[in-house]
Design a protein around this motif. Structure first.
Motif, PDB file in Angstrom:
ATOM      1  N   ARG A  88       0.862  -1.177   0.000  1.00 31.43           N
ATOM      2  CA  ARG A  88       0.000   0.000   0.000  1.00 31.43           C
ATOM      3  C   ARG A  88       0.897   1.224   0.000  1.00 31.43           C
ATOM      4  O   ARG A  88       1.374   1.670   1.033  1.00 31.43           O
ATOM      5  CB  ARG A  88      -0.824  -0.083   1.288  1.00 31.43           C
ATOM      6  CG  ARG A  88      -2.004   0.785   1.354  1.00 31.43           C
ATOM      7  CD  ARG A  88      -2.687   0.602   2.698  1.00 31.43           C
ATOM      8  NE  ARG A  88      -3.240   1.871   3.097  1.00 31.43           N
ATOM      9  CZ  ARG A  88      -4.350   2.378   2.614  1.00 31.43           C
ATOM     10  NH1 ARG A  88      -5.063   1.680   1.765  1.00 31.43           N
ATOM     11  NH2 ARG A  88      -4.757   3.569   2.977  1.00 31.43           N
ATOM     12  N   SER A 123     -12.873  -3.765  -0.441  1.00 29.46           N
ATOM     13  CA  SER A 123     -13.347  -3.109   0.792  1.00 29.46           C
ATOM     14  C   SER A 123     -14.840  -2.820   0.652  1.00 29.46           C
ATOM     15  O   SER A 123     -15.259  -2.243  -0.349  1.00 29.46           O
ATOM     16  CB  SER A 123     -12.626  -1.770   0.993  1.00 29.46           C
ATOM     17  OG  SER A 123     -11.273  -2.004   1.250  1.00 29.46           O
ATOM     18  N   GLY A 162     -14.161  -2.013   7.347  1.00 25.87           N
ATOM     19  CA  GLY A 162     -13.552  -1.111   8.319  1.00 25.87           C
ATOM     20  C   GLY A 162     -13.945   0.333   8.083  1.00 25.87           C
ATOM     21  O   GLY A 162     -14.706   0.616   7.157  1.00 25.87           O
ATOM     22  N   PRO A 163     -13.476   1.221   8.914  1.00 24.51           N
ATOM     23  CA  PRO A 163     -12.631   0.928  10.053  1.00 24.51           C
ATOM     24  C   PRO A 163     -13.440   0.442  11.257  1.00 24.51           C
ATOM     25  O   PRO A 163     -14.487   1.008  11.585  1.00 24.51           O
ATOM     26  CB  PRO A 163     -11.982   2.282  10.365  1.00 24.51           C
ATOM     27  CG  PRO A 163     -12.916   3.314   9.832  1.00 24.51           C
ATOM     28  CD  PRO A 163     -13.672   2.669   8.708  1.00 24.51           C
ATOM     29  N   THR A 180      -8.644   5.119  13.344  1.00 26.91           N
ATOM     30  CA  THR A 180      -7.297   4.855  12.843  1.00 26.91           C
ATOM     31  C   THR A 180      -6.630   6.146  12.402  1.00 26.91           C
ATOM     32  O   THR A 180      -7.314   7.061  11.932  1.00 26.91           O
ATOM     33  CB  THR A 180      -7.348   3.882  11.644  1.00 26.91           C
ATOM     34  OG1 THR A 180      -6.016   3.710  11.141  1.00 26.91           O
ATOM     35  CG2 THR A 180      -8.230   4.381  10.516  1.00 26.91           C
ATOM     36  N   SER A 218      -3.931   5.734  10.367  1.00 23.14           N
ATOM     37  CA  SER A 218      -3.105   5.244   9.261  1.00 23.14           C
ATOM     38  C   SER A 218      -3.721   5.515   7.896  1.00 23.14           C
ATOM     39  O   SER A 218      -3.076   5.307   6.874  1.00 23.14           O
ATOM     40  CB  SER A 218      -2.870   3.748   9.395  1.00 23.14           C
ATOM     41  OG  SER A 218      -2.267   3.448  10.629  1.00 23.14           O
ATOM     42  N   LYS A 219      -4.984   5.930   7.862  1.00 26.11           N
ATOM     43  CA  LYS A 219      -5.647   6.182   6.579  1.00 26.11           C
ATOM     44  C   LYS A 219      -6.284   7.562   6.633  1.00 26.11           C
ATOM     45  O   LYS A 219      -7.180   7.793   7.453  1.00 26.11           O
ATOM     46  CB  LYS A 219      -6.709   5.101   6.337  1.00 26.11           C
ATOM     47  CG  LYS A 219      -7.448   5.203   5.015  1.00 26.11           C
ATOM     48  CD  LYS A 219      -8.419   4.020   4.890  1.00 26.11           C
ATOM     49  CE  LYS A 219      -9.482   4.231   3.839  1.00 26.11           C
ATOM     50  NZ  LYS A 219      -9.043   3.944   2.483  1.00 26.11           N
ATOM     51  N   ILE A 269     -10.496  -4.351   9.654  1.00 24.44           N
ATOM     52  CA  ILE A 269      -9.356  -3.434   9.590  1.00 24.44           C
ATOM     53  C   ILE A 269      -9.683  -2.134  10.314  1.00 24.44           C
ATOM     54  O   ILE A 269     -10.852  -1.738  10.403  1.00 24.44           O
ATOM     55  CB  ILE A 269      -8.944  -3.164   8.120  1.00 24.44           C
ATOM     56  CG1 ILE A 269      -7.621  -2.370   8.055  1.00 24.44           C
ATOM     57  CG2 ILE A 269     -10.043  -2.452   7.335  1.00 24.44           C
ATOM     58  CD1 ILE A 269      -6.952  -2.377   6.690  1.00 24.44           C
ATOM     59  N   GLY A 270      -8.659  -1.480  10.808  1.00 23.24           N
ATOM     60  CA  GLY A 270      -8.820  -0.150  11.392  1.00 23.24           C
ATOM     61  C   GLY A 270      -8.668  -0.124  12.897  1.00 23.24           C
ATOM     62  O   GLY A 270      -9.558  -0.572  13.625  1.00 23.24           O
ATOM     63  N   GLY A 271      -7.532   0.353  13.365  1.00 19.18           N
ATOM     64  CA  GLY A 271      -7.316   0.550  14.800  1.00 19.18           C
ATOM     65  C   GLY A 271      -7.192  -0.728  15.596  1.00 19.18           C
ATOM     66  O   GLY A 271      -7.344  -0.707  16.823  1.00 19.18           O
ATOM     67  N   LEU A 272      -6.931  -1.821  14.932  1.00 18.86           N
ATOM     68  CA  LEU A 272      -6.896  -3.106  15.638  1.00 18.86           C
ATOM     69  C   LEU A 272      -5.539  -3.361  16.302  1.00 18.86           C
ATOM     70  O   LEU A 272      -4.491  -3.034  15.756  1.00 18.86           O
ATOM     71  CB  LEU A 272      -7.235  -4.245  14.673  1.00 18.86           C
ATOM     72  CG  LEU A 272      -8.670  -4.202  14.134  1.00 18.86           C
ATOM     73  CD1 LEU A 272      -8.829  -5.126  12.929  1.00 18.86           C
ATOM     74  CD2 LEU A 272      -9.665  -4.579  15.222  1.00 18.86           C
ATOM     75  N   ALA A 288      -6.531  -7.166   9.468  1.00 20.75           N
ATOM     76  CA  ALA A 288      -5.460  -6.465   8.763  1.00 20.75           C
ATOM     77  C   ALA A 288      -5.017  -5.311   9.654  1.00 20.75           C
ATOM     78  O   ALA A 288      -5.862  -4.591  10.201  1.00 20.75           O
ATOM     79  CB  ALA A 288      -5.968  -5.948   7.423  1.00 20.75           C
ATOM     80  N   LEU A 289      -3.722  -5.180   9.818  1.00 24.25           N
ATOM     81  CA  LEU A 289      -3.222  -4.136  10.726  1.00 24.25           C
ATOM     82  C   LEU A 289      -2.011  -3.447  10.114  1.00 24.25           C
ATOM     83  O   LEU A 289      -1.201  -4.084   9.445  1.00 24.25           O
ATOM     84  CB  LEU A 289      -2.769  -4.740  12.057  1.00 24.25           C
ATOM     85  CG  LEU A 289      -3.606  -5.832  12.701  1.00 24.25           C
ATOM     86  CD1 LEU A 289      -3.068  -7.199  12.356  1.00 24.25           C
ATOM     87  CD2 LEU A 289      -3.651  -5.679  14.197  1.00 24.25           C
ATOM     88  N   ILE A 290      -1.907  -2.153  10.368  1.00 25.02           N
ATOM     89  CA  ILE A 290      -0.689  -1.446   9.954  1.00 25.02           C
ATOM     90  C   ILE A 290       0.100  -1.081  11.208  1.00 25.02           C
ATOM     91  O   ILE A 290       1.117  -1.693  11.529  1.00 25.02           O
ATOM     92  CB  ILE A 290      -0.991  -0.177   9.125  1.00 25.02           C
ATOM     93  CG1 ILE A 290      -1.757  -0.540   7.842  1.00 25.02           C
ATOM     94  CG2 ILE A 290       0.333   0.531   8.780  1.00 25.02           C
ATOM     95  CD1 ILE A 290      -2.156   0.649   6.982  1.00 25.02           C
ATOM     96  N   SER A 291      -0.416  -0.079  11.952  1.00 22.22           N
ATOM     97  CA  SER A 291       0.398   0.497  13.022  1.00 22.22           C
ATOM     98  C   SER A 291       0.724  -0.489  14.138  1.00 22.22           C
ATOM     99  O   SER A 291       1.805  -0.407  14.728  1.00 22.22           O
ATOM    100  CB  SER A 291      -0.261   1.758  13.573  1.00 22.22           C
ATOM    101  OG  SER A 291      -1.596   1.521  13.888  1.00 22.22           O
TER     102      SER A 291
HETATM  103  N1  3NM Z   1      -8.256   0.841   5.475  1.00 26.69           N
HETATM  104  P1  3NM Z   1      -4.204   0.718  11.376  1.00 26.69           P
HETATM  105  S1  3NM Z   1      -8.646   1.535   7.870  1.00 26.69           S
HETATM  106  C1  3NM Z   1      -5.787   0.898   5.212  1.00 26.69           C
HETATM  107  O1  3NM Z   1     -11.465   1.288   6.871  1.00 26.69           O
HETATM  108  C2  3NM Z   1      -7.007   1.050   6.002  1.00 26.69           C
HETATM  109  O2  3NM Z   1     -10.944   0.485   4.946  1.00 26.69           O
HETATM  110  C3  3NM Z   1      -9.219   1.066   6.350  1.00 26.69           C
HETATM  111  O3  3NM Z   1      -4.324   0.926   9.809  1.00 26.69           O
HETATM  112  C4  3NM Z   1     -10.650   0.944   6.039  1.00 26.69           C
HETATM  113  O4  3NM Z   1      -4.105  -0.741  11.603  1.00 26.69           O
HETATM  114  C5  3NM Z   1      -7.046   1.426   7.333  1.00 26.69           C
HETATM  115  O5  3NM Z   1      -2.895   1.403  11.729  1.00 26.69           O
HETATM  116  C6  3NM Z   1      -5.850   1.722   8.185  1.00 26.69           C
HETATM  117  O6  3NM Z   1      -5.370   1.369  12.032  1.00 26.69           O
HETATM  118  C7  3NM Z   1      -5.467   0.591   9.077  1.00 26.69           C
END
Ligand code: 3NM
Length: 206
Positions: A29, A101, A122-123, A127, A129-130, A157-160, A177-180
Motif C-alpha cells: 500500500r 473493501s 472497516g474501520p 485509525t 493510518s488512513k 481493519i482499522g485501529g486493531l 489487517a493491521l498497519i500500526s
Molecule cells: N483501510 P491501522 S482503515 C488501510 O477502513 C485502512 O478500509 C481502512 O491501519 C478501512 O491498523 C485502514 O494502523 C488503516 O489502524 C489501518
C-alpha cells in the motif's frame, strides 16, 4: 508502507520482521504525498514481493491493478472508489486473489458477485493510518455481512491491536489487517508473533 511511522525506518526491514513474526498475508500500500511513483514504486514493490515469496506469504497490491499484473503479484485489493470489482476480476483472471473493501451489505453483495475472494470491512475502530478513513463502525456491518454471506471471508481493519481484535472474530471475521500495531511496534517481529498467538487462541475457542 511509504508513510510508516516506525522505530525501524526501513520498511523492508519492518516487512521482514513481520514475516518472521508470522504474518500470513501482505498488502502493498504505497500512498500519500511522499509515495513512490513509476519505476521506483515498481522496484520497491518487487523487493517486497520477493521477500514475501521467501516466506511463502501472499503478496497483494492495493489499488494498482496494472502494477499487480506487471509484477505478477498474488492478488489485488480494491476500494469502492477504485475500478469496479467485476472489471478487475476480468483483468486479473480467476487465479489471482481479489479483495474488496465494503461498508454495507449491498457492497458485499456486489463484491461476492464479482468474484471477490474476501472482503475487507472497516474501520472497526478509529485509525490514524488512513487519511480518508470513514467513521469507525465497530463490528455491526461485519456481523451483517457474515450472516448474509457465510462463505465469504471477512477481514476486519482499522485501529486493531491484540487487545481489541477479539470482537472481529466474534462477529464472524476470518482475519484482521493491521498497519500500526505491527509497523509502529518497538519490535515488529515479536508483535506479529503475539498477534498470531492471540488469534490462534481465539480461534481454538470457537
Ligand atoms: N483501510 P491501522 S482503515 C488501510 O477502513 C485502512 O478500509 C481502512 O491501519 C478501512 O491498523 C485502514 O494502523 C488503516 O489502524 C489501518
Amino acid at each position: 508502507m511509504g508513510s510508516m511511522n516506525t522505530k525501524q525506518n526501513d520498511p523492508i526491514e519492518v516487512l521482514e520482521l513481520a514475516l518472521q513474526g508470522g504474518i500470513t498475508c501482505f498488502q502493498f500500500r504505497e500512498k500519500g504525498v511522499a509515495s513512490k511513483q513509476g519505476q521506483e514504486k515498481f522496484l520497491f514493490a518487487e523487493k517486497c514481493m520477493k521477500l514475501c515469496r521467501t516466506y511463502k506469504v501472499p503478496f497483494i497490491v492495493n489499488d494498482d491493478v496494472d502494477l499487480a499484473l506487471a509484477l505478477n503479484a498474488d492478488g489485488v485489493h480494491i476500494g469502492q472508489d477504485d475500478e469496479i470489482a467485476s472489471q478487475v476480476r476480468e483483468k486479473i483472471g480467476k487465479d489471482k486473489i481479489l479483495g474488496v473493501s465494503v461498508h454495507n451489505e449491498e457492497e458485499a453483495f456486489l463484491a461476492q458477485k464479482a468474484g471477490a475472494d474476501y472482503v475487507g470491512v472497516g474501520p472497526v475502530y478509529a485509525t490514524s493510518s488512513k487519511e480518508d478513513a470513514r467513521t469507525p463502525a465497530g463490528t455491526k456491518v461485519m456481523e451483517q455481512v457474515a450472516f448474509q454471506y457465510p462463505y465469504l471471508p471477512i477481514v476486519g481493519i482499522g485501529g486493531l491491536t491484540k487487545e481489541n481484535l477479539a470482537p472481529v472474530f466474534k462477529a464472524g471475521g476470518a482475519g484482521v489487517a493491521l498497519i500500526s500495531a505491527i509497523a509502529s511496534a518497538e519490535n515488529p517481529q515479536h508483535q506479529a508473533k503475539q498477534l498470531r498467538a492471540k488469534i490462534d487462541r481465539i480461534l481454538e475457542r470457537e
